[in-house]
Design a protein around this motif. Structure first.
Motif, PDB file in Angstrom:
ATOM      1  N   ALA A 165     117.947  -2.853 139.144  1.00  0.00           N
ATOM      2  CA  ALA A 165     119.376  -2.545 139.031  1.00  0.00           C
ATOM      3  C   ALA A 165     120.172  -3.823 138.789  1.00  0.00           C
ATOM      4  CB  ALA A 165     119.860  -1.850 140.305  1.00  0.00           C
ATOM      5  N   ALA A 166     119.783  -4.893 139.483  1.00  0.00           N
ATOM      6  CA  ALA A 166     120.489  -6.163 139.310  1.00  0.00           C
ATOM      7  C   ALA A 166     120.277  -6.723 137.905  1.00  0.00           C
ATOM      8  CB  ALA A 166     120.024  -7.170 140.361  1.00  0.00           C
ATOM      9  N   ALA A 167     119.067  -6.574 137.387  1.00  0.00           N
ATOM     10  CA  ALA A 167     118.766  -7.114 136.059  1.00  0.00           C
ATOM     11  C   ALA A 167     119.455  -6.307 134.962  1.00  0.00           C
ATOM     12  CB  ALA A 167     117.251  -7.133 135.835  1.00  0.00           C
ATOM     13  N   SER A 168     119.495  -4.999 135.130  1.00  0.00           N
ATOM     14  CA  SER A 168     120.063  -4.138 134.080  1.00  0.00           C
ATOM     15  C   SER A 168     121.553  -3.928 134.231  1.00  0.00           C
ATOM     16  CB  SER A 168     119.367  -2.776 134.101  1.00  0.00           C
ATOM     17  OG  SER A 168     119.681  -2.077 135.305  1.00  0.00           O
ATOM     18  N   GLY A 169     122.060  -4.145 135.458  1.00  0.00           N
ATOM     19  CA  GLY A 169     123.479  -3.869 135.689  1.00  0.00           C
ATOM     20  C   GLY A 169     123.777  -2.392 135.816  1.00  0.00           C
ATOM     21  N   GLU A 170     122.719  -1.550 135.947  1.00  0.00           N
ATOM     22  CA  GLU A 170     122.924  -0.112 136.057  1.00  0.00           C
ATOM     23  C   GLU A 170     122.632   0.347 137.484  1.00  0.00           C
ATOM     24  OE1 GLU A 170     121.473   0.853 131.482  1.00  0.00           O
ATOM     25  OE2 GLU A 170     120.513   1.862 133.183  1.00  0.00           O
ATOM     26  N   ARG A 171     123.521   1.177 137.999  1.00  0.00           N
ATOM     27  CA  ARG A 171     123.310   1.674 139.350  1.00  0.00           C
ATOM     28  C   ARG A 171     122.118   2.619 139.377  1.00  0.00           C
ATOM     29  NH1 ARG A 171     127.938   6.387 140.299  1.00  0.00           N
ATOM     30  NH2 ARG A 171     126.810   8.010 139.149  1.00  0.00           N
ATOM     31  N   TRP A 172     121.523   2.744 140.560  1.00  0.00           N
ATOM     32  CA  TRP A 172     120.407   3.669 140.752  1.00  0.00           C
ATOM     33  C   TRP A 172     120.740   4.557 141.926  1.00  0.00           C
ATOM     34  CZ3 TRP A 172     117.031   5.150 144.523  1.00  0.00           C
ATOM     35  CH2 TRP A 172     115.899   5.892 144.101  1.00  0.00           C
ATOM     36  N   ILE A 173     120.663   5.876 141.694  1.00  0.00           N
ATOM     37  CA  ILE A 173     120.964   6.854 142.739  1.00  0.00           C
ATOM     38  C   ILE A 173     119.754   7.770 142.913  1.00  0.00           C
ATOM     39  CG2 ILE A 173     122.563   8.641 143.551  1.00  0.00           C
ATOM     40  CD1 ILE A 173     123.892   5.932 143.079  1.00  0.00           C
ATOM     41  N   ALA A 174     119.246   7.865 144.114  1.00  0.00           N
ATOM     42  CA  ALA A 174     118.077   8.708 144.384  1.00  0.00           C
ATOM     43  C   ALA A 174     118.381  10.151 144.010  1.00  0.00           C
ATOM     44  CB  ALA A 174     117.707   8.612 145.865  1.00  0.00           C
ATOM     45  N   GLY A 175     117.456  10.761 143.283  1.00  0.00           N
ATOM     46  CA  GLY A 175     117.632  12.151 142.891  1.00  0.00           C
ATOM     47  C   GLY A 175     118.442  12.328 141.626  1.00  0.00           C
ATOM     48  N   GLN A 176     119.094  11.263 141.165  1.00  0.00           N
ATOM     49  CA  GLN A 176     119.925  11.382 139.958  1.00  0.00           C
ATOM     50  C   GLN A 176     119.430  10.452 138.856  1.00  0.00           C
ATOM     51  OE1 GLN A 176     124.161  11.051 140.646  1.00  0.00           O
ATOM     52  NE2 GLN A 176     124.030  12.122 142.604  1.00  0.00           N
ATOM     53  N   SER A 177     119.025   9.244 139.243  1.00  0.00           N
ATOM     54  CA  SER A 177     118.615   8.256 138.247  1.00  0.00           C
ATOM     55  C   SER A 177     117.134   8.415 137.940  1.00  0.00           C
ATOM     56  CB  SER A 177     118.902   6.843 138.762  1.00  0.00           C
ATOM     57  OG  SER A 177     120.265   6.675 139.027  1.00  0.00           O
ATOM     58  N   PRO A 178     116.715   7.944 136.757  1.00  0.00           N
ATOM     59  CA  PRO A 178     115.288   8.028 136.413  1.00  0.00           C
ATOM     60  C   PRO A 178     114.442   7.273 137.422  1.00  0.00           C
ATOM     61  CG  PRO A 178     116.611   7.409 134.494  1.00  0.00           C
ATOM     62  CD  PRO A 178     117.521   7.347 135.671  1.00  0.00           C
ATOM     63  N   ARG A 179     113.239   7.791 137.651  1.00  0.00           N
ATOM     64  CA  ARG A 179     112.340   7.137 138.603  1.00  0.00           C
ATOM     65  C   ARG A 179     111.961   5.761 138.089  1.00  0.00           C
ATOM     66  NH1 ARG A 179     109.980  10.458 142.331  1.00  0.00           N
ATOM     67  NH2 ARG A 179     108.186   9.072 142.527  1.00  0.00           N
ATOM     68  N   ARG A 180     111.909   4.807 139.022  1.00  0.00           N
ATOM     69  CA  ARG A 180     111.471   3.453 138.685  1.00  0.00           C
ATOM     70  C   ARG A 180     110.359   3.072 139.645  1.00  0.00           C
ATOM     71  NH1 ARG A 180     117.165   0.192 138.337  1.00  0.00           N
ATOM     72  NH2 ARG A 180     118.029   1.217 136.529  1.00  0.00           N
ATOM     73  N   GLU A 181     109.595   2.116 139.205  1.00  0.00           N
ATOM     74  CA  GLU A 181     108.525   1.645 140.082  1.00  0.00           C
ATOM     75  C   GLU A 181     109.170   0.924 141.260  1.00  0.00           C
ATOM     76  OE1 GLU A 181     105.490  -0.295 137.963  1.00  0.00           O
ATOM     77  OE2 GLU A 181     104.466  -1.013 139.766  1.00  0.00           O
ATOM     78  N   ALA A 182     108.831   1.374 142.452  1.00  0.00           N
ATOM     79  CA  ALA A 182     109.443   0.815 143.647  1.00  0.00           C
ATOM     80  C   ALA A 182     108.510  -0.188 144.290  1.00  0.00           C
ATOM     81  CB  ALA A 182     109.767   1.933 144.632  1.00  0.00           C
TER      82      ALA A 182
END
Lengths: 250, 136
Positions: A165-182
């Motif tokens: 999120a910090a690198a892309s500047g895009e927020r991440w919301i559980a259940g709404q945003s695409p899955r990312r490797e955690a």
């Protein structure tokens, strides 16, 4: 002979009397029939009028039922609008309080406490981590609540959900945003908001588990988090260490 | 911090206790248009002092606070004749049943969970302090 004549005369008189009586009865019965027919006609008129009135009342009843249904529908609509207004007012109140707290002091420590309180009191989480972008481009933990500070001391930018999120500047919301490797520990993430200042990402706010009575983040919560993303970075950039802040409002 | 309109006739008084300035600001905003005088305190110890000094009609009490927490403050208020009858609404982030029971055992009259829902808080406040009609 005389007896027979008297008899015949008497019978004839009686017959005449009987006939007169029959005629009188007949005349009375005809009057009665006329009166009954007249009454019958009057009752038929009354019945027709009552039926007409009944029809009008039935139509009126239908009108009232339709009017009541319409009034109930309008009442439900007004109630829903009231609820929508209440939600909007609550959301605006949250944003106002968040702004007041963020910009109410230039003391850095107080500002970090304010951000924690905003997440706890307005959003509904007691697990959060606040990062700033270091000179090497990695994220450095500056504030933590309810999470292991040692675990989150530094994060490589671009790695995991928070780093991504910090690198892309895009927020991440559980259940709404695409899955990312955690990365380990990010399974409990509810949201990650990049902090921006002057058009660039300067940090990130990670919100982990929500309070038990909070099943999920609501639109009003996301508005508060977005406000933090837009304002907290600037505010922290202007903040001064404790003791150096001057003219800070308390 | 006390919020009072100058010249206003005596109004019911609410003491809001929370170590979070954000929570104090939020609850003050929710109640600002209501006909109550608002007094605030930052922890349980200050709540005791202010309750004795101000004699509020209702107390909104946070649970987790430094120096003295909400449950302890509630028990202390209940132990004093001057303050035992003041109703206390606990405001807590912990809505689990055992925490709610702890609150009632300490002497609170009701509770709300955080994040605070404005209409819910107002309804509970009105239960204890019905808004009076203005004099005609």
């Amino acid at each position: 002979m005389i007896d027979q004549s008297a008899y015949i005369l008497r019978v004839r008189q009686e017959a005449q009397q009987y006939a007169r009586e029959l005629l009188e009865d007949n005349r009375r019965l005809r009057f009665t029939i006329v009166a009954l027919e007249s009454e019958n006609a009057r009752l038929r008129d009354d019945l027709a009028k009552l039926r007409g009135e009944e029809e009008r009342q039935r139509a009126r009843g239908l009108e009232l039922a339709q009017g009541l249904e319409q009034a109930e529908a309008e009442s439900r609509e007004r109630t829903e609008r009231c609820f929508a207004f209440e939600r909007e007012i609550a959301s605006l109140s949250n944003l106002y309080v968040a702004m007041q707290r963020l910009h109410g002091s230039r003391d850095r420590d107080e500002m970090l406490v304010a951000i924690q309180e905003i997440v706890t009191t307005l959003v509904g989480s007691e697990e959060m981590a606040l990062f700033e972008l270091g000179a090497d481009g990695n994220l450095v933990l500056v504030s933590a609540l309810g999470v292991d500070a040692a675990r989150w001391a530094t994060l490589a930018s671009g790695h995991g959900i928070i780093g991504g999120a910090a690198a892309s500047g895009e927020r991440w919301i559980a259940g709404q945003s695409p899955r990312r490797e955690a990365v380990p520990g990010e399974e409990r993430l509810s949201a990650c908001i990049p902090l921006e200042a002057n058009g660039r990402v300067v940090g990130a706010l990670a919100v982990f588990g929500l309070l038990p009575q909070k099943p999920a983040l609501e639109p009003a919560d996301l508005q508060v988090l977005e406000l933090l993303g837009a304002q907290a970075g600037c505010a922290l950039g202007r903040a001064e260490p404790r003791g150096a802040a001057s003219g800070a409002s308390r | 911090m006390s919020h009072e309109t100058p010249g206003a006739r005596a109004r019911k008084k609410i003491l809001i206790v929370d170590d979070s300035r954000t929570a104090l600001l939020m609850e003050t905003m929710i109640l600002r248009n209501e006909p109550y005088e608002l007094v605030t305190a930052g922890d349980g110890q200050e709540a005791l002092e202010k309750a004795l000094a101000e004699r509020p009609d209702l107390i909104l009490m946070d649970v987790m606070m430094p120096r003295m927490g909400g449950f302890e403050a509630c028990r202390a208020l209940r132990s004093r004749a001057e303050t035992r009858d003041i109703p206390i609404i606990m405001c807590t982030t912990r809505g689990e049943l055992d925490n709610v029971e702890l609150g009632y055992e300490s002497g609170c009259a009701d509770y709300v969970v955080k994040p605070i829902n404005g209409p819910e808080l107002l309804a509970k406040v009105h239960d204890f302090l019905p808004a009076e009609e203005p004099a005609r």
